[in-house]
Design a protein around this motif. Structure first.
Motif, PDB file in Angstrom:
ATOM      1  N   GLY A 238     -16.558  18.727  -1.361  1.00 24.29           N
ATOM      2  CA  GLY A 238     -16.810  17.354  -0.914  1.00 24.29           C
ATOM      3  C   GLY A 238     -17.040  17.283   0.586  1.00 24.29           C
ATOM      4  N   ASP A 239     -16.245  18.048   1.345  1.00 24.92           N
ATOM      5  CA  ASP A 239     -16.446  18.085   2.799  1.00 24.92           C
ATOM      6  C   ASP A 239     -17.808  18.686   3.151  1.00 24.92           C
ATOM      7  OD1 ASP A 239     -14.014  16.950   3.300  1.00 24.92           O
ATOM      8  OD2 ASP A 239     -12.963  18.856   3.513  1.00 24.92           O
ATOM      9  N   GLU A 240     -18.190  19.725   2.418  1.00 25.16           N
ATOM     10  CA  GLU A 240     -19.495  20.354   2.652  1.00 25.16           C
ATOM     11  C   GLU A 240     -20.621  19.357   2.382  1.00 25.16           C
ATOM     12  OE1 GLU A 240     -19.767  23.694   3.569  1.00 25.16           O
ATOM     13  OE2 GLU A 240     -21.877  23.241   3.918  1.00 25.16           O
ATOM     14  N   LEU A 241     -20.488  18.611   1.288  1.00 28.81           N
ATOM     15  CA  LEU A 241     -21.493  17.602   0.947  1.00 28.81           C
ATOM     16  C   LEU A 241     -21.571  16.520   2.015  1.00 28.81           C
ATOM     17  CD1 LEU A 241     -23.521  16.603  -1.167  1.00 28.81           C
ATOM     18  CD2 LEU A 241     -21.651  15.381  -2.277  1.00 28.81           C
TER      19      LEU A 241
ATOM     20  N   TYR B 242     -24.708  15.430   4.322  1.00 29.26           N
ATOM     21  CA  TYR B 242     -25.153  14.039   4.355  1.00 29.26           C
ATOM     22  C   TYR B 242     -25.338  13.576   5.807  1.00 29.26           C
ATOM     23  CZ  TYR B 242     -24.881   8.967   3.926  1.00 29.26           C
ATOM     24  OH  TYR B 242     -25.125   7.621   4.022  1.00 29.26           O
ATOM     25  N   ILE B 243     -24.384  13.948   6.671  1.00 34.51           N
ATOM     26  CA  ILE B 243     -24.482  13.563   8.085  1.00 34.51           C
ATOM     27  C   ILE B 243     -25.693  14.243   8.741  1.00 34.51           C
ATOM     28  CG2 ILE B 243     -23.320  13.742  10.316  1.00 34.51           C
ATOM     29  CD1 ILE B 243     -20.663  13.480   8.799  1.00 34.51           C
TER      30      ILE B 243
ATOM     31  N   TYR C 163     -37.250  14.870  -3.949  1.00 29.67           N
ATOM     32  CA  TYR C 163     -37.460  16.216  -3.415  1.00 29.67           C
ATOM     33  C   TYR C 163     -36.303  16.602  -2.475  1.00 29.67           C
ATOM     34  CZ  TYR C 163     -39.685  20.016  -0.829  1.00 29.67           C
ATOM     35  OH  TYR C 163     -39.949  21.220  -0.242  1.00 29.67           O
ATOM     36  N   THR C 164     -35.922  15.657  -1.589  1.00 23.17           N
ATOM     37  CA  THR C 164     -34.834  15.935  -0.640  1.00 23.17           C
ATOM     38  C   THR C 164     -33.496  16.086  -1.367  1.00 23.17           C
ATOM     39  OG1 THR C 164     -36.020  14.629   1.012  1.00 23.17           O
ATOM     40  CG2 THR C 164     -33.701  15.087   1.433  1.00 23.17           C
ATOM     41  N   LEU C 165     -33.233  15.204  -2.343  1.00 21.60           N
ATOM     42  CA  LEU C 165     -31.979  15.296  -3.083  1.00 21.60           C
ATOM     43  C   LEU C 165     -31.903  16.599  -3.880  1.00 21.60           C
ATOM     44  CD1 LEU C 165     -31.526  11.625  -4.356  1.00 21.60           C
ATOM     45  CD2 LEU C 165     -30.283  12.794  -2.535  1.00 21.60           C
ATOM     46  N   GLY C 166     -33.041  17.014  -4.428  1.00 19.37           N
ATOM     47  CA  GLY C 166     -33.073  18.293  -5.150  1.00 19.37           C
ATOM     48  C   GLY C 166     -32.742  19.455  -4.230  1.00 19.37           C
TER      49      GLY C 166
ATOM     50  N   LEU D 254     -26.316  22.944  -1.869  1.00 19.19           N
ATOM     51  CA  LEU D 254     -24.873  22.835  -2.111  1.00 19.19           C
ATOM     52  C   LEU D 254     -24.415  23.874  -3.124  1.00 19.19           C
ATOM     53  CD1 LEU D 254     -22.279  21.218  -1.565  1.00 19.19           C
ATOM     54  CD2 LEU D 254     -22.893  19.759  -3.502  1.00 19.19           C
ATOM     55  N   PHE D 255     -25.222  24.076  -4.172  1.00 23.29           N
ATOM     56  CA  PHE D 255     -24.868  25.082  -5.180  1.00 23.29           C
ATOM     57  C   PHE D 255     -24.804  26.481  -4.571  1.00 23.29           C
ATOM     58  CE2 PHE D 255     -26.379  28.256  -8.239  1.00 23.29           C
ATOM     59  CZ  PHE D 255     -25.353  28.183  -9.173  1.00 23.29           C
TER      60      PHE D 255
END
Length: 274
Positions: A171-174, A178-179, A199-202, A208-209
């Motif tokens: 969660g911290d990494e995500l 995001y920032i 495209y960006t969310l993908g 993240l994976f």
């Protein structure tokens, strides 16, 4: 991040442990709560399910847990409940309850589907209330220790421990990603036609994976370097459940068993016997 920090951040437990349920022996409490969930969530009667939920409400009140805090945890049910209400009345065959016209299409909602949706939602709420009661009155480390003492497979316990511990790390990494995305002036599109948003969310999900996978490799190698062999020794419970612990456990299980017997015709059996 240690378990205590993760537990505090996730608000799993409230630290006003003065109630009898807070003091209850973790193994007795765990068996009682899991037994209650198994017995009550199998009920098909709305009235008996409501009685089961009311019983949990009494236990939560006795435990001193904040209802406002509880409402925040129950909010997790909303997405699942919305999916059930939207899907089950449409896909369940049965008697016509309502017909909704959406342009050229007519959507038929069945009475059996609506009943089934509300039944599943009620069962879900009861299971969640019981779990909240357990984690709200018991430290997470005590629950894991109780699972080990009850001979739950060590691999399963380790999976639960590591999942809870590193859920917040991911969660911290995500949050950092995001920032960084906002710092690059990214603005999400407001329609499904904004392909650059997908495209960006993908890219974000894929990154993240990969980072999570690389972190898990580093953590595993570090554990091996410290002598990890697939299991680790932990101190077990040295004391047996006291009489009051067994009384609370039997009270919770007895209530669930009573509701189950009532649905199976227990009241009819008593009247016939008399």
């Amino acid at each position: 991040m240690n378990l205590h920090r993760a537990e505090s951040r996730f608000s799993l437990r409230q630290d006003n442990g003065l109630s009898p349920l807070h003091k209850m022996e973790p193994r007795a409490k765990l068996i009682a709560i899991i037994g209650f969930i198994c017995l009550v969530t199998g009920l098909s009667s709305f009235s008996l399910l409501i009685i089961g939920a009311a019983f949990l409400g009494i236990l939560i009140t006795l435990s001193g847990l904040s209802w406002r805090w509880l409402a925040g945890r129950l909010a997790w049910v909303v997405p699942t409940a919305a999916c059930l209400i939207l899907l089950l009345p449409v896909v369940t065959p049965g008697e016509l309850w309502m017909q909704v016209t959406l342009g050229p299409w007519a959507v038929i909602l069945t009475r059996q589907g609506v009943q089934r949706a509300f039944l599943l939602i009620l069962r879900l709420i009861i299971a969640l209330l019981a779990v909240i009661l357990l984690v709200g009155t018991t430290p997470f480390s005590e629950i894991m220790l109780a699972l080990k003492s009850l001979r739950v497979p060590p691999v399963l316990v380790q999976l639960i421990e590591l999942a809870v511990r590193y859920l917040f790390v991911i969660g911290d990494e995500l949050n950092r990603m995001y920032i960084a995305r906002r710092a690059r002036c990214f603005k999400a599109g407001r329609s499904l036609a904004a392909t650059y948003t997908f495209y960006t969310l993908g890219q974000l999900i894929g990154t993240l994976f990969l980072r999570s996978w690389q972190r898990s490799e580093r953590i595993y190698l570090a554990m091996l370097a410290r002598g990890f062999t697939g299991s680790y020794r932990v101190p077990g419970h040295s004391t047996r459940p006291a009489g009051r612990d067994l009384a609370w456990s039997l009270g919770i299980l007895g209530t669930a068993l009573g509701l189950r017997l009532l649905e199976l015709g227990g009241l009819t059996w008593i009247i016939s016997y008399r």
